[in-house]
Design an enzyme around this catalytic site. Structure first.
Site, mmCIF file in Angstrom:
data_model
loop_
_atom_site.group_PDB
_atom_site.id
_atom_site.type_symbol
_atom_site.label_atom_id
_atom_site.label_comp_id
_atom_site.label_asym_id
_atom_site.label_seq_id
_atom_site.Cartn_x
_atom_site.Cartn_y
_atom_site.Cartn_z
ATOM 1 N N GLU A 39 37.564 52.820 38.721
ATOM 2 C CA GLU A 39 37.967 51.726 39.605
ATOM 3 C C GLU A 39 39.430 51.358 39.347
ATOM 4 O OE1 GLU A 39 36.465 47.128 40.502
ATOM 5 O OE2 GLU A 39 36.036 48.058 38.569
ATOM 6 N N LYS A 105 34.797 47.133 48.437
ATOM 7 C CA LYS A 105 33.822 46.556 47.514
ATOM 8 C C LYS A 105 33.173 45.312 48.114
ATOM 9 C CE LYS A 105 33.608 45.042 42.644
ATOM 10 N NZ LYS A 105 34.462 44.806 41.448
ATOM 11 N N CYS A 139 31.723 49.220 40.624
ATOM 12 C CA CYS A 139 31.525 48.332 39.473
ATOM 13 C C CYS A 139 30.412 47.292 39.659
ATOM 14 C CB CYS A 139 32.851 47.677 39.111
ATOM 15 S SG CYS A 139 32.960 47.111 37.382
#
Length: 254
Positions: A39, A105, A139
């Protein structure tokens, strides 16, 4: 499909240096189908995007396209970008022909204030590459299994992360859970090193559909882990053990 999981250290807010470093490592790797980076691999997990965000579809994307074409490999990882006046933690999956998919995200890490600086995505993104259907995740998404629940529409999940050492047990456990509950391969690629707020020890791993380790990077060190997934073996297992067919029916209402 042969996959390399690239567990790197990341220099804080130094995109040129991080791209150069990643390219140097990639140049030493054997020929594979897919290379996965962590990331925000050009900057570290930075909560001041005005300092480091790139314009959408420019510097790092062009770099990824160049690497993909030169090496005849797909390359994946997330970057801080500015698009339409908003900042996104954006996952790029770039194919050797230069075409690409993006995923913004969805689950922003409120504990660090990510939700105050970045806009959340609202689209679940699956990309097909060499006969493998891949769900893109970043994540904190790992903690939210409903969003990533397999509807029979993917074969592997990729999680790219800056997941700190202090919570690494959760990372290890949840990656296995996502593989088992979704009957899919899981690639989890985390960083090592330090940023101004956290230390990172990796935990990068490729898991099979039973949560068993195919290959893992060595904790605490920069290294590349190379593993193989076999879609026919996965299909055979799903036919023999059709747990996905028994999943609860639901829909997500945003």
């Amino acid at each position: 499909m042969n996959i390399i999981l690239l567990q790197t250290d990341i220099q804080w807010q130094k995109p040129n240096e991080n791209r150069t470093h990643a390219e140097t490592i990639i140049d030493t790797l054997p020929q594979v189908d897919l290379v996965i980076l962590p990331e925000m691999f050009t900057s570290g997990f930075c909560m001041t995007p005005s300092d480091i965000a790139e314009k959408a579809d420019t510097d790092t994307l062009h770099w990824m396209q160049t690497i993909a074409e030169k090496k005849n490999v797909a390359i994946a990882g997330s970057v801080s970008v500015e698009d339409g006046g908003k900042y996104y933690n954006r996952f790029y999956f770039v194919k050797p022909d230069g075409s690409y998919a993006t995923y913004n995200k969805k689950h922003l890490f409120t504990f660090s204030g990510e939700d105050k600086e970045y806009a959340a995505g609202d689209e679940r993104v699956i990309v097909e590459y060499k006969g493998v259907r891949v769900l893109l995740q970043i994540c904190y998404d790992l903690r939210f299994p409903v969003f990533s629940r397999n509807r029979g529409d993917y074969d592997m999940i990729i999680y790219v992360a800056n997941w700190p050492t202090v919570r690494i047990d959760a990372w290890n456990t949840l990656l296995k859970a996502r593989a088992i509950e979704n009957l899919c391969y899981v690639a989890g690629v985390n960083r090592v090193g330090n940023d101004p707020g956290n230390s990172y020890n990796g935990g990068t791993v490729l898991l099979d559909y039973m949560g068993k380790t195919i290959v893992a990077a060595e904790d605490g060190l920069e290294n590349a882990a190379c593993g193989n997934i076999d879609i026919q073996i996965l299909k055979d297992f799903r036919e023999k053990f059709p747990a996905l067919n028994d999943a609860d029916k639901y829909r997500i209402i945003n």
